[in-house]
Enzyme design. Sequence first.
Site, short mmCIF file in Angstrom:
data_model
loop_
_atom_site.label_atom_id
_atom_site.label_comp_id
_atom_site.label_asym_id
_atom_site.label_seq_id
_atom_site.Cartn_x
_atom_site.Cartn_y
_atom_site.Cartn_z
NE ARG A 92 12.71 -36.93 -61.91
CZ ARG A 92 13.06 -37.96 -62.68
NH1 ARG A 92 12.27 -38.42 -63.60
NH2 ARG A 92 14.21 -38.56 -62.52
CD GLU A 95 8.64 -39.63 -62.20
OE1 GLU A 95 8.97 -40.77 -61.89
OE2 GLU A 95 9.30 -38.60 -61.93
CB SER A 118 -8.16 -22.51 -71.02
OG SER A 118 -7.54 -21.90 -72.14
#
Length: 150
Positions: A92, A95, A118
Amino acid sequence: MDAIMDKAEATKHVVSQRIRKKVTWREIAAEIGRPAAWTIAALHGQHPMPEPEARAVGALLDLDDAVVEALRTQPYRGTFDNPVPSDPTIYRFYEALNVYGPAIKELIHEEFGDGIMSAINFTLTVERRPDPDGDRVVVTLDGKFLDYKF
């Protein structure tokens, strides 16, 4: 002379002992005085642990010296066995970054200029936020802005 145990093998020992001893990740983090996200990442092989923290985890989880030694070694960060993670929780995030990554990039550039966030000077928190439609997962990625210099 025996080779140093690799981090993937050490992770298996840590996870097994944590479950057997019924110790939470947050309890381990509190024991060593580190943030939970950093502690979990380190114990999953993504950071080298300083010797005092590695020894404290070893004592808490009854890990042998070979595991403690492996926890202290420098990792190859960001490595997964599969290019696309198959675990649903990790996927997820993959995604979400595929969908929102370009938007995040544009917002960073618009707000800060040409640079990056960073992942070294970085903190991560995971919190629960109650919601009438079902509790929400709040993940905060907090990284220092690093500008590109030409």
